[in-house]
Scaffold this motif. Structure first.
Motif, PDB file in Angstrom:
ATOM      1  N   GLU A  77      -3.085  12.480   1.939  1.00  0.00           N
ATOM      2  CA  GLU A  77      -3.783  11.431   2.677  1.00  0.00           C
ATOM      3  C   GLU A  77      -5.102  11.088   2.007  1.00  0.00           C
ATOM      4  OE1 GLU A  77      -3.989  13.080   6.578  1.00  0.00           O
ATOM      5  OE2 GLU A  77      -1.803  13.067   6.831  1.00  0.00           O
ATOM      6  N   ASP A  78      -5.631  12.025   1.246  1.00  0.00           N
ATOM      7  CA  ASP A  78      -6.853  11.800   0.489  1.00  0.00           C
ATOM      8  C   ASP A  78      -6.948  12.871  -0.592  1.00  0.00           C
ATOM      9  OD1 ASP A  78      -7.529  14.146   1.768  1.00  0.00           O
ATOM     10  OD2 ASP A  78      -9.086  13.280   3.019  1.00  0.00           O
TER      11      ASP A  78
ATOM     12  N   ARG B 123       3.638   7.098  -8.787  1.00  0.00           N
ATOM     13  CA  ARG B 123       3.330   6.883  -7.375  1.00  0.00           C
ATOM     14  C   ARG B 123       4.581   6.433  -6.636  1.00  0.00           C
ATOM     15  NH1 ARG B 123      -1.619   3.503  -4.575  1.00  0.00           N
ATOM     16  NH2 ARG B 123      -1.149   4.222  -2.471  1.00  0.00           N
TER      17      ARG B 123
ATOM     18  N   ARG C  55      -1.949   3.715   2.669  1.00  0.00           N
ATOM     19  CA  ARG C  55      -1.974   2.713   1.606  1.00  0.00           C
ATOM     20  C   ARG C  55      -2.545   1.379   2.075  1.00  0.00           C
ATOM     21  NH1 ARG C  55       2.285  -0.458   0.357  1.00  0.00           N
ATOM     22  NH2 ARG C  55       3.653   0.838   1.605  1.00  0.00           N
ATOM     23  N   THR C  56      -2.350   1.055   3.341  1.00  0.00           N
ATOM     24  CA  THR C  56      -2.806  -0.244   3.834  1.00  0.00           C
ATOM     25  C   THR C  56      -3.871  -0.132   4.901  1.00  0.00           C
ATOM     26  OG1 THR C  56      -1.064  -0.273   5.512  1.00  0.00           O
ATOM     27  CG2 THR C  56      -0.563  -1.265   3.396  1.00  0.00           C
TER      28      THR C  56
ATOM     29  N   LYS D  62       0.858   8.610  -1.605  1.00  0.00           N
ATOM     30  CA  LYS D  62      -0.475   8.473  -1.016  1.00  0.00           C
ATOM     31  C   LYS D  62      -0.336   7.750   0.323  1.00  0.00           C
ATOM     32  CE  LYS D  62      -4.984   7.813  -0.530  1.00  0.00           C
ATOM     33  NZ  LYS D  62      -4.971   6.974   0.683  1.00  0.00           N
TER      34      LYS D  62
ATOM     35  N   ASP E  82      -9.726   1.320  -1.003  1.00  0.00           N
ATOM     36  CA  ASP E  82      -9.313   2.669  -1.387  1.00  0.00           C
ATOM     37  C   ASP E  82      -8.017   2.659  -2.186  1.00  0.00           C
ATOM     38  OD1 ASP E  82     -11.481   3.702  -0.131  1.00  0.00           O
ATOM     39  OD2 ASP E  82     -10.438   4.250   1.706  1.00  0.00           O
ATOM     40  N   ASP E  83      -7.030   1.884  -1.720  1.00  0.00           N
ATOM     41  CA  ASP E  83      -5.733   1.956  -2.358  1.00  0.00           C
ATOM     42  C   ASP E  83      -5.742   1.322  -3.742  1.00  0.00           C
ATOM     43  OD1 ASP E  83      -2.898   2.799  -1.858  1.00  0.00           O
ATOM     44  OD2 ASP E  83      -2.579   0.722  -2.449  1.00  0.00           O
TER      45      ASP E  83
ATOM     46  N   TYR F 165      -7.110   3.998  -6.039  1.00  0.00           N
ATOM     47  CA  TYR F 165      -6.106   5.058  -6.170  1.00  0.00           C
ATOM     48  C   TYR F 165      -4.967   4.618  -7.096  1.00  0.00           C
ATOM     49  CZ  TYR F 165      -7.272   8.808  -2.826  1.00  0.00           C
ATOM     50  OH  TYR F 165      -7.834   9.888  -2.195  1.00  0.00           O
ATOM     51  N   ASP F 166      -4.473   3.412  -6.874  1.00  0.00           N
ATOM     52  CA  ASP F 166      -3.298   2.959  -7.605  1.00  0.00           C
ATOM     53  C   ASP F 166      -3.544   2.947  -9.111  1.00  0.00           C
ATOM     54  OD1 ASP F 166      -0.596   2.039  -7.112  1.00  0.00           O
ATOM     55  OD2 ASP F 166      -1.213   0.150  -7.995  1.00  0.00           O
TER      56      ASP F 166
END
Length: 711
Positions: free
Chosen positions: A464-465, A525, A492-493, A489, A510-511, A514-515
């Motif tokens: 989750e993080d 992913r 995501r939204t 992850k 955040d996403d 991360y991506d």
């Protein structure tokens, strides 16, 4: 950068921070840009209209005028920008209008004057910036810029400081990359200058932690170079508290004792069915753990036929792991004894810590563990499985199918889904680990261990993080060349873009960060839970591809079209079949079939046609991967297809020819058994779907590229 460059930046930042400011003015930003060789227009500050006219005359018409105020960060919103001013009269009028607009926008704002700026040469408008991400720290961004930047949202991220190769990869990672190469007769931008700008800005952010965000938008990029028309710099005076870190050797030492223990103490062990302490004990005993198992319970003499101890201090020897199955309020005291005993690992099953708002209680146990050098797994977890050690230290159902897949989850519910999937699909696992609150041990610790574990061939992680994104990236980069790392992850939204003071910050949801950074680290992913689990069980089955040429052989034209779509969707390449190979395939298929790619052998063909074409696909070295589309017919029943395919693949494997082979089986329920048969023999096969086998093949290719093993 020279010491003098840094000294200039240091002086500007210190002066602004001393006044409690969180944004630099345009003249201050120019000083910093000049110190780090960021190309910006000639400019100067005018305090009155006459001075603005004189400066414009010196700089050369046309010019742009921009309000200068520490309180007005978004100058355009305040009506504080005018461009293309070609005469003295236009400059004078613009100065008066800009100051008036700014005072109306924020009557309390301090107006230092108006910046008179050289108009920037025409070019493609791009954005270069940095943000301070809560997970990954300093991150550099690049994308299409201009006034519609937050609408277009064509942007990519890398860790800062970025290398030249990172910067060049960013230029090719945006959707509009073709524009930078020149379209409709236009010249390509100076890629070297643009990459140097990205590198320089990323280095500036990394060198000065108090710079929260840098926003260069627009940057005009052309064949002649680059120039940033506007530089916005935001500050954050609060230093980030450093996280305690461990060396790779320290991590491997503690993880070895956690995952390969010789002695386990169970604090809160119980004889009472239904208690967590009873379930943990039963799983350890019934699972056949060959090491010592020491129950700890002050009110019992023996538990499940084993001597019980009043305190962990009374346990003989040096246990490697203490599993806690007691209420949260008793954990701190028991952890203190665990530390004094010298036990290096504490597995905290109980909930009732940060996840329920008891942050102080969690911080207390972390402080105790750090004082004694105890590593904590959890709290708030289901425990963990280390199958090659016959270790089932959990209150969940046991699992003992040994294999090469290591699975981790932050959520207990997802952990149970992982367990059920593994059991249903007969997936062999090396470990299943719950992480829960991640008060200490987290994904980068586990990844460091699994990267070296000879029993583990593929690692799949639900998270989750990340507590420390950079540590995870470092661990992933060390692991990916040896084995695939798959990440699901969550969230995501949900988070969306954080409120920010710059275009770059607003785009750094955040996403999005991360991506890009997970991709930069070579991580695969997964879009969903089932995808993660299917990748995990499939990737070890498939050999690494040696090239990009993928060929589809199908018994159904409809499947061939869908498989072709899936190949494109997953970034794979349908091979252009050369004439000699086309003729070779045509020799095996009926006249109303179709060679080319896909190769349609038609549905009425006997097993011999499937076998001949699969043999040819494996034999020809120009073909690097096969996608098979099977259609259930009386002529070639599902198990007949499965047996012949597995036999041919095995024969070529014995000859040293290994290629990834995936299959889509369309038919009645018998195709399910056929798929399982194929899977167990090295062919990744799925019933009722054309997408899934190609998605798995795409994941294998993504790993092969990241690992540098694609021929």
């Amino acid at each position: 950068m020279t010491q003098q460059n840094k000294a200039v930046v240091r002086a500007v930042l210190d002066a602004a921070l001393a006044k409690g400011r969180k944004a630099l003015t345009a003249p201050e930003a120019k000083l910093i840009a000049d110190a780090y060789a960021v190309p910006v227009p000639a400019e100067a500050l005018a305090e009155c209209a006459d001075e603005a006219v004189a400066l414009a005359d010196r700089i050369g018409f046309p010019v742009a005028l921009k309000i200068v105020s520490p309180q007005i960060v978004h100058k355009t919103d305040a009506g504080g920008v005018r461009t293309g001013l070609a005469t003295a009269a236009a400059v004078r009028a613009a100065f008066t209008s800009i100051v008036s607009n700014a005072r109306a926008y924020d009557p309390a704002a301090e107006i230092k004057g108006v910046q008179v700026q050289q108009m920037v040469p025409a070019g493609t408008e791009v954005l270069v910036g940095t943000v301070t991400d809560p997970t990954f720290g300093k991150v550099v961004a690049f994308g299409i810029g201009g006034v519609l930047v937050e609408v277009v949202k064509d942007i990519t991220f890398r860790l800062a400081p970025a290398s030249r190769d990172d910067a060049l990869s960013m230029l090719d990672s945006i959707r509009a990359a073709e524009i930078l190469r020149g379209v409709r007769g236009g010249a390509a931008v100076d890629r070297t200058a643009l990459a140097e700008l990205i590198v320089g800005v990323s280095r500036l952010a990394a060198d000065f932690p108090e710079i929260a965000e840098i926003d260069l938008n627009p940057v005009f990029a052309s064949a002649d170079g680059v120039m940033a028309a506007d530089v916005r710099i935001l500050l954050d005076p609060q230093p980030v508290k450093p996280r305690r870190t461990y060396s790779r050797a320290e991590i491997l030492t503690s993880m070895r004792r956690l995952m390969e223990p010789r002695s386990v103490a169970v604090i809160g062990a119980s004889n009472e069915a239904g208690k967590i302490g009873n379930s943990v004990m039963r799983n350890l005993v019934d699972g056949g753990f060959p090491g010592e198992i020491h129950p700890v319970n002050p009110r019992a003499d023996d538990i499940l036929g084993r001597k019980a101890y009043k305190s962990v201090m009374d346990v003989p020897g040096e246990p490697d792991v203490a599993v806690f199955a007691i209420p949260a309020k008793f954990v701190a005291a028991a952890l203190e004894e665990t530390g004094r005993k010298g036990i290096p690992n504490a597995v905290l099953i109980p909930s009732g810590f940060a996840e329920t708002g008891e942050q102080a209680l969690q911080e207390e146990i972390v402080a105790i563990a750090e004082r004694y050098g105890v590593r904590i797994l959890g709290p708030n977890i289901y425990g963990y499985y280390s199958t090659w050690q016959d270790l089932c230290a959990t209150f969940c159902t046991p699992y003992d199918v040994k294999g090469g897949v290591a699975l981790t989850s932050q959520s207990g519910g997802i952990g149970m889904a992982i367990l059920g999937f593994a059991r249903t699909t007969k997936t062999g696992v090396s470990a299943i680990v719950g992480l829960g609150n991640k008060s200490d041990l987290d994904e980068d610790d586990l990844l460091t261990w699994f990267g070296e574990d000879p029993h583990t061939e593929c690692i799949a992680m639900h998270l989750e993080d990340l507590k420390d994104g950079r540590a995870f990236v470092d661990a992933a980069r060390a692991t990916v060349p040896k084995k695939p790392v798959v990440v699901l992850k969550a969230g995501r939204t949900g988070a969306g873009a954080r409120a920010a003071g710059s275009h770059t910050g607003a785009l750094a949801g955040d996403d999005a960060v991360y991506d890009d950074i997970l991709r930069q680290a070579g991580v695969i992913r997964a879009p969903g839970l089932n995808d993660m689990l299917e990748y995990a069980r499939s990737l070890p089955v498939l050999p690494a591809p040696k090239g990009d040429n993928v060929v589809v052989i199908t018994g159904a034209g409809g499947s061939g079209v869908l498989l072709s779509d899936a190949i494109v969707d997953n970034g794979l390449s349908l091979m252009e079949i050369p004439a000699d190979l086309d003729a070779a395939f045509k020799a095996f298929i009926p006249p109303f079939g179709a060679a080319g790619n896909p190769i349609d052998i038609t549905g009425g063909e006997p097993p011999s046609t499937y076998e001949a074409t699969i043999r040819l696909g494996l034999e020809d070295p120009r073909i690097h991967a096969l996608v098979l589309g099977y259609w259930h017919t009386i002529v070639t029943p599902p198990m007949v297809f499965a047996e012949l395919t597995a036999r041919v693949v095995a024969e070529f494997r014995e000859r040293g020819i290994e290629k990834p082979v995936v299959a889509s089986l369309a038919g009645d329920v018998e195709v399910e058994e056929a798929c399982q048969y194929l899977f167990e023999r090295g062919v990744v096969a799925y019933p009722y779907t054309t997408e899934k086998p190609v998605e798995v093949l795409g994941a294998k290719y993504r790993w092969a590229r990241a690992a540098g093993v694609l021929g």
